[in-house]
Design a protein around this motif. Structure first.
Motif, PDB file in Angstrom:
ATOM      1  N   HIS A 147       0.829  -1.206   0.000  1.00 24.27           N
ATOM      2  CA  HIS A 147       0.000   0.000   0.000  1.00 24.27           C
ATOM      3  C   HIS A 147       0.863   1.255   0.000  1.00 24.27           C
ATOM      4  O   HIS A 147       0.583   2.214  -0.737  1.00 24.27           O
ATOM      5  CB  HIS A 147      -0.912  -0.021   1.227  1.00 24.27           C
ATOM      6  CG  HIS A 147      -1.687   1.247   1.434  1.00 24.27           C
ATOM      7  ND1 HIS A 147      -2.764   1.608   0.658  1.00 24.27           N
ATOM      8  CD2 HIS A 147      -1.521   2.251   2.337  1.00 24.27           C
ATOM      9  CE1 HIS A 147      -3.234   2.768   1.064  1.00 24.27           C
ATOM     10  NE2 HIS A 147      -2.498   3.184   2.078  1.00 24.27           N
ATOM     11  N   LEU A 148       1.922   1.265   0.798  1.00 28.58           N
ATOM     12  CA  LEU A 148       2.809   2.425   0.850  1.00 28.58           C
ATOM     13  C   LEU A 148       3.437   2.697  -0.512  1.00 28.58           C
ATOM     14  O   LEU A 148       3.551   3.852  -0.938  1.00 28.58           O
ATOM     15  CB  LEU A 148       3.896   2.205   1.894  1.00 28.58           C
ATOM     16  CG  LEU A 148       3.490   2.356   3.361  1.00 28.58           C
ATOM     17  CD1 LEU A 148       4.667   2.019   4.272  1.00 28.58           C
ATOM     18  CD2 LEU A 148       3.008   3.765   3.646  1.00 28.58           C
ATOM     19  N   LEU A 149       3.868   1.647  -1.198  1.00 29.96           N
ATOM     20  CA  LEU A 149       4.455   1.828  -2.528  1.00 29.96           C
ATOM     21  C   LEU A 149       3.433   2.405  -3.503  1.00 29.96           C
ATOM     22  O   LEU A 149       3.773   3.244  -4.349  1.00 29.96           O
ATOM     23  CB  LEU A 149       4.993   0.496  -3.048  1.00 29.96           C
ATOM     24  CG  LEU A 149       6.214  -0.070  -2.311  1.00 29.96           C
ATOM     25  CD1 LEU A 149       6.602  -1.423  -2.897  1.00 29.96           C
ATOM     26  CD2 LEU A 149       7.393   0.891  -2.390  1.00 29.96           C
ATOM     27  N   GLY A 150       2.184   1.983  -3.392  1.00 29.18           N
ATOM     28  CA  GLY A 150       1.143   2.520  -4.253  1.00 29.18           C
ATOM     29  C   GLY A 150       0.892   4.002  -4.003  1.00 29.18           C
ATOM     30  O   GLY A 150       0.723   4.786  -4.945  1.00 29.18           O
ATOM     31  N   VAL A 151       0.872   4.398  -2.727  1.00 20.95           N
ATOM     32  CA  VAL A 151       0.676   5.809  -2.391  1.00 20.95           C
ATOM     33  C   VAL A 151       1.855   6.644  -2.893  1.00 20.95           C
ATOM     34  O   VAL A 151       1.678   7.732  -3.445  1.00 20.95           O
ATOM     35  CB  VAL A 151       0.492   5.977  -0.874  1.00 20.95           C
ATOM     36  CG1 VAL A 151       0.484   7.445  -0.485  1.00 20.95           C
ATOM     37  CG2 VAL A 151      -0.792   5.305  -0.420  1.00 20.95           C
ATOM     38  N   LEU A 152       3.070   6.139  -2.707  1.00 19.46           N
ATOM     39  CA  LEU A 152       4.250   6.854  -3.192  1.00 19.46           C
ATOM     40  C   LEU A 152       4.231   6.967  -4.714  1.00 19.46           C
ATOM     41  O   LEU A 152       4.598   8.011  -5.279  1.00 19.46           O
ATOM     42  CB  LEU A 152       5.513   6.136  -2.724  1.00 19.46           C
ATOM     43  CG  LEU A 152       6.854   6.790  -3.078  1.00 19.46           C
ATOM     44  CD1 LEU A 152       6.915   8.218  -2.551  1.00 19.46           C
ATOM     45  CD2 LEU A 152       8.015   5.964  -2.526  1.00 19.46           C
ATOM     46  N   LEU A 153       3.793   5.915  -5.392  1.00 22.04           N
ATOM     47  CA  LEU A 153       3.689   5.955  -6.849  1.00 22.04           C
ATOM     48  C   LEU A 153       2.681   7.001  -7.295  1.00 22.04           C
ATOM     49  O   LEU A 153       2.902   7.719  -8.285  1.00 22.04           O
ATOM     50  CB  LEU A 153       3.301   4.575  -7.373  1.00 22.04           C
ATOM     51  CG  LEU A 153       3.198   4.417  -8.891  1.00 22.04           C
ATOM     52  CD1 LEU A 153       4.547   4.682  -9.547  1.00 22.04           C
ATOM     53  CD2 LEU A 153       2.697   3.017  -9.244  1.00 22.04           C
ATOM     54  N   LEU A 154       1.577   7.129  -6.571  1.00 18.74           N
ATOM     55  CA  LEU A 154       0.586   8.149  -6.886  1.00 18.74           C
ATOM     56  C   LEU A 154       1.190   9.545  -6.730  1.00 18.74           C
ATOM     57  O   LEU A 154       0.993  10.416  -7.588  1.00 18.74           O
ATOM     58  CB  LEU A 154      -0.633   7.990  -5.980  1.00 18.74           C
ATOM     59  CG  LEU A 154      -1.704   9.081  -6.080  1.00 18.74           C
ATOM     60  CD1 LEU A 154      -2.249   9.181  -7.493  1.00 18.74           C
ATOM     61  CD2 LEU A 154      -2.821   8.825  -5.074  1.00 18.74           C
ATOM     62  N   GLY A 155       1.923   9.777  -5.647  1.00 18.88           N
ATOM     63  CA  GLY A 155       2.547  11.073  -5.445  1.00 18.88           C
ATOM     64  C   GLY A 155       3.545  11.414  -6.537  1.00 18.88           C
ATOM     65  O   GLY A 155       3.547  12.540  -7.071  1.00 18.88           O
ATOM     66  N   LEU A 156       4.395  10.450  -6.893  1.00 18.46           N
ATOM     67  CA  LEU A 156       5.355  10.694  -7.974  1.00 18.46           C
ATOM     68  C   LEU A 156       4.642  10.908  -9.306  1.00 18.46           C
ATOM     69  O   LEU A 156       5.089  11.699 -10.142  1.00 18.46           O
ATOM     70  CB  LEU A 156       6.329   9.525  -8.085  1.00 18.46           C
ATOM     71  CG  LEU A 156       7.399   9.406  -6.998  1.00 18.46           C
ATOM     72  CD1 LEU A 156       8.309   8.215  -7.278  1.00 18.46           C
ATOM     73  CD2 LEU A 156       8.225  10.682  -6.901  1.00 18.46           C
ATOM     74  N   GLY A 157       3.529  10.205  -9.503  1.00 20.54           N
ATOM     75  CA  GLY A 157       2.770  10.385 -10.738  1.00 20.54           C
ATOM     76  C   GLY A 157       2.212  11.798 -10.860  1.00 20.54           C
ATOM     77  O   GLY A 157       2.202  12.374 -11.956  1.00 20.54           O
ATOM     78  N   LEU A 158       1.752  12.381  -9.753  1.00 17.72           N
ATOM     79  CA  LEU A 158       1.264  13.756  -9.786  1.00 17.72           C
ATOM     80  C   LEU A 158       2.385  14.727 -10.143  1.00 17.72           C
ATOM     81  O   LEU A 158       2.203  15.635 -10.965  1.00 17.72           O
ATOM     82  CB  LEU A 158       0.667  14.127  -8.425  1.00 17.72           C
ATOM     83  CG  LEU A 158      -0.607  13.392  -8.003  1.00 17.72           C
ATOM     84  CD1 LEU A 158      -1.039  13.845  -6.614  1.00 17.72           C
ATOM     85  CD2 LEU A 158      -1.735  13.626  -8.999  1.00 17.72           C
ATOM     86  N   VAL A 159       3.553  14.531  -9.528  1.00 17.01           N
ATOM     87  CA  VAL A 159       4.693  15.397  -9.838  1.00 17.01           C
ATOM     88  C   VAL A 159       5.126  15.219 -11.285  1.00 17.01           C
ATOM     89  O   VAL A 159       5.424  16.189 -11.998  1.00 17.01           O
ATOM     90  CB  VAL A 159       5.862  15.103  -8.874  1.00 17.01           C
ATOM     91  CG1 VAL A 159       7.086  15.930  -9.240  1.00 17.01           C
ATOM     92  CG2 VAL A 159       5.450  15.369  -7.436  1.00 17.01           C
ATOM     93  N   GLU A 160       5.160  13.973 -11.749  1.00 16.14           N
ATOM     94  CA  GLU A 160       5.564  13.690 -13.125  1.00 16.14           C
ATOM     95  C   GLU A 160       4.591  14.301 -14.127  1.00 16.14           C
ATOM     96  O   GLU A 160       4.994  14.861 -15.153  1.00 16.14           O
ATOM     97  CB  GLU A 160       5.658  12.176 -13.330  1.00 16.14           C
ATOM     98  CG  GLU A 160       5.864  11.721 -14.766  1.00 16.14           C
ATOM     99  CD  GLU A 160       7.285  11.945 -15.253  1.00 16.14           C
ATOM    100  OE1 GLU A 160       7.672  11.281 -16.225  1.00 16.14           O
ATOM    101  OE2 GLU A 160       7.999  12.785 -14.676  1.00 16.14           O
ATOM    102  N   GLY A 161       3.298  14.203 -13.848  1.00 15.93           N
ATOM    103  CA  GLY A 161       2.316  14.797 -14.735  1.00 15.93           C
ATOM    104  C   GLY A 161       2.440  16.309 -14.788  1.00 15.93           C
ATOM    105  O   GLY A 161       2.374  16.921 -15.865  1.00 15.93           O
ATOM    106  N   PHE A 162       2.636  16.928 -13.625  1.00 12.48           N
ATOM    107  CA  PHE A 162       2.811  18.379 -13.595  1.00 12.48           C
ATOM    108  C   PHE A 162       4.065  18.799 -14.364  1.00 12.48           C
ATOM    109  O   PHE A 162       4.057  19.772 -15.122  1.00 12.48           O
ATOM    110  CB  PHE A 162       2.896  18.862 -12.151  1.00 12.48           C
ATOM    111  CG  PHE A 162       3.200  20.325 -12.012  1.00 12.48           C
ATOM    112  CD1 PHE A 162       2.228  21.271 -12.287  1.00 12.48           C
ATOM    113  CD2 PHE A 162       4.453  20.760 -11.625  1.00 12.48           C
ATOM    114  CE1 PHE A 162       2.495  22.630 -12.174  1.00 12.48           C
ATOM    115  CE2 PHE A 162       4.737  22.106 -11.508  1.00 12.48           C
ATOM    116  CZ  PHE A 162       3.751  23.050 -11.785  1.00 12.48           C
ATOM    117  N   ALA A 163       5.141  18.036 -14.190  1.00  8.77           N
ATOM    118  CA  ALA A 163       6.376  18.349 -14.910  1.00  8.77           C
ATOM    119  C   ALA A 163       6.180  18.219 -16.411  1.00  8.77           C
ATOM    120  O   ALA A 163       6.688  19.032 -17.200  1.00  8.77           O
ATOM    121  CB  ALA A 163       7.505  17.432 -14.442  1.00  8.77           C
TER     122      ALA A 163
END
Length: 447
Positions: A147-163
Motif C-alpha cells: 500500500h505504501l508503494l502505491g501511495v508513493l507511486l501516486l505522489g510521484l505520478g502527480l509530480v511527473e504529470g505536472f512536470a
C-alpha cells in the motif's frame, strides 16, 4: 568416512535442443512453471492496476518519441512552422519545438496527444485502485508496504504529470509554474533557498530550470516510478492477490484463473484494448492545444483554461484558503500558498500512507494476516471514514475545477468560495455518516 549425496536434479522440460540448452544453464524450469501456475482472482476490480500499468507502458513508448524532437530551452527563437497565426513570433525553443511536434513532425500530434491521455489514464487508474484498496481493506497485514508503494507511486505520478505539461512553456504551463514557485517560496525558513536550488534562480528569468525539468520528467521520475512498479508487483506476487469471499475461498488459497493460458491471453487483450483506446483518444479528441494558449508571458495572467484534472484539488485548496499570514517563532508564514499548497497535500498523503495503522488502531485492533478482502458491512466505521475522506478531497477538487461553470451560471466568485469553504466541512460529515449508516444497515440485513 562421510559420503555426500548428490543433489537431485530436476529433469529439463521441453523436447527441443534450444529449450534444454536454456534450462540446463539457467535452471528456469521451476521458476517458469511456478509463474505459469500463478492464480489471479476473477474480478474486474483487479484490472484497475493493470490499466495503470499499460498506460505507463504507453507513456514510456510515446515519451521516447517526443523526447527526440523536444528542445528543453527557454532561449528565444523566431517561430516558422505549420501554424500560420504564430509565424514570425518570438517564442522559446521549448514552445517552438512543441509546435513543430504538433504541426510539422509526422504523427507528432497523435503521439503527443496520446502521451497526454495516457498520463491522465495512468493517474485515474491509480486513484481508483487506491480507493478500492481503502474500501476493501486490501492494505491489511501483510500488505502495508504494498500500500505504501502505491501511495508513493501516486505522489510521484502527480509530480511527473505536472512536470510533463509544464515543459512546453505555453501560457498555461507558465502560470502553473508561477503558482508552484510561489508555493515553494512559502515554505518557512527554507523556501527561498529551495526555490533557488530547484529553479536555478528567480522565476521566470532562470534559464536552467527548463533543462532540469526535462531531465526530471524524462529520466529521473520515470526511473523511480518504474522501480516502484516493479517492487509493487514483486510484493503482490510474494503475498498473492487478495480475493473476495466466496465458495472454496479461504485465507490460505486463491481461487481464479491461472496465468497460462487463461489470464495471460485475457491480460494481453486488455493491454491491446487500452492501447487502442489511448490511440483513438490521441487521434480524435483534442487535448492541451498550446497554440490556443500562446507562449508564456509573465504579464498575461488568464486564458480561461484549467490545469489537468488531477491538480484540481491543489488549485481548489489554494482558492479556499483564507488570505492569512500568521507569525510563529519570529517568522511570517504565507498562509494561503503554504497551508493550501504544502500542508494540505502533505496531510492528505500522510493520512493515505498511515491508513493501515489508523485502521488497525481505530477500528479492527487486528494484527493477523488477511488475504480475504473486507466487505463494506464488516466495518461501517472504516467505510464512513473512507467515504468522508474521499468527499473531502472531491469537494476541494470541485472548488478548483468548477469556478468558471459557477460564474457562467451567474454565481459571483466570492460567493462560491464561501459556499465551498462551508461545504468542505459539511459534505464529508454528511457523506461519511450516510456511508457508515448504509454499511451498518447492510450488515443488519445480512444477519
Amino acid at each position: 568416512m562421510s559420503t555426500q549425496v548428490p543433489a537431485e536434479r530436476e529433469e529439463p522440460v521441453g523436447d527441443t535442443p534450444a529449450v534444454r540448452f536454456v534450462d540446463e544453464r539457467l535452471g528456469a524450469a521451476k521458476v517458469t512453471r511456478g509463474a505459469l501456475r500463478y492464480v489471479f482472482p476473477d474480478h474486474w476490480f483487479f484490472l484497475l492496476g493493470e490499466l495503470a500499468l499499460y498506460a505507463f507502458v504507453m507513456l514510456i513508448v510515446t515519451g521516447v518519441f517526443l523526447a527526440l524532437f523536444f528542445s528543453p530551452s527557454t532561449a528565444t527563437t523566431t517561430y516558422h512552422g505549420g501554424y500560420q497565426p504564430l509565424d514570425g513570433v518570438e517564442v522559446s525553443h521549448a514552445y517552438a519545438s512543441t509546435m513543430r511536434l504538433s504541426f510539422d513532425v509526422p504523427m507528432g500530434l497523435l503521439i503527443r496527444q496520446t502521451h497526454h491521455w495516457a498520463a491522465l489514464l495512468f493517474l485515474a487508474g491509480i486513484i481508483v485502485h487506491v480507493i478500492r484498496v481503502m474500501f476493501t481493506a486490501a492494505f491489511r497485514k501483510p500488505r502495508e508496504l504494498t500500500h505504501l508503494l502505491g501511495v508513493l507511486l501516486l505522489g510521484l505520478g502527480l509530480v511527473e504529470g505536472f512536470a510533463g505539461y509544464s515543459l512546453p512553456d505555453d501560457l498555461l504551463s507558465g502560470m502553473g509554474l508561477a503558482i508552484a514557485y510561489g508555493v515553494v517560496l512559502s515554505i518557512p525558513l527554507v523556501g527561498g533557498q529551495l526555490g533557488t536550488l530547484l529553479w536555478g534562480g528567480s522565476f521566470p528569468t532562470a534559464g536552467a530550470f527548463e533543462s532540469r525539468l526535462f531531465i526530471a520528467h524524462v529520466f529521473l521520475l520515470p526511473a523511480a516510478m518504474a522501480a516502484l512498479i516493479g517492487a509493487h508487483l514483486a510484493l503482490v506476487a510474494r503475498h498473492h492477490h487478495t480475493q473476495f469471499r466466496g465458495p472454496g475461498r479461504t485465507e490460505r488459497n486463491v481461487v481464479g484463473t491461472p496465468m497460462w493460458p487463461g489470464y495471460a491471453l485475457r491480460s494481453l487483450a486488455w493491454m491491446c484494448a487500452t492501447f487502442a483506446v489511448l490511440l483513438l483518444l490521441g487521434g480524435l479528441v483534442q487535448i492541451n492545444p498550446i497554440w490556443q494558449w500562446g507562449p508564456y508571458e509573465p504579464w498575461l495572467g488568464s486564458n480561461g483554461a484549467q490545469p489537468d484534472w488531477y491538480l484540481g484539488w491543489l488549485i481548489g485548496a489554494l482558492r479556499l484558503m483564507p488570505p492569512i499570514e500568521p507569525r510563529f517563532w519570529g517568522h511570517t508564514w504565507a498562509g494561503n500558498p503554504f497551508f493550501g499548497g504544502v500542508l494540505l497535500p502533505t496531510a492528505v498523503f500522510g493520512l493515505l500512507a498511515a491508513w493501515p495503522w489508523v485502521d488497525r488502531r481505530l477500528w479492527t485492533r487486528d494484527r493477523l494476516d488477511h488475504h480475504l478482502l473486507s466487505l463494506l458491512r464488516d466495518e461501517p466505521g472504516r467505510v464512513g471514514a473512507t467515504a468522508a475522506f474521499a468527499a473531502f478531497v472531491a469537494t476541494i477538487f470541485l472548488a478548483g475545477s468548477a469556478d468558471r461553470l459557477f460564474v457562467a451560471a451567474g454565481v459571483p466568485y466570492e460567493a462560491q468560495v464561501w459556499v465551498l469553504r462551508a461545504a468542505v466541512f459539511v459534505v464529508p460529515a454528511v457523506v461519511g455518516g450516510l456511508a457508515a449508516r448504509a454499511a451498518r444497515r447492510q450488515g443488519d440485513v445480512r444477519r
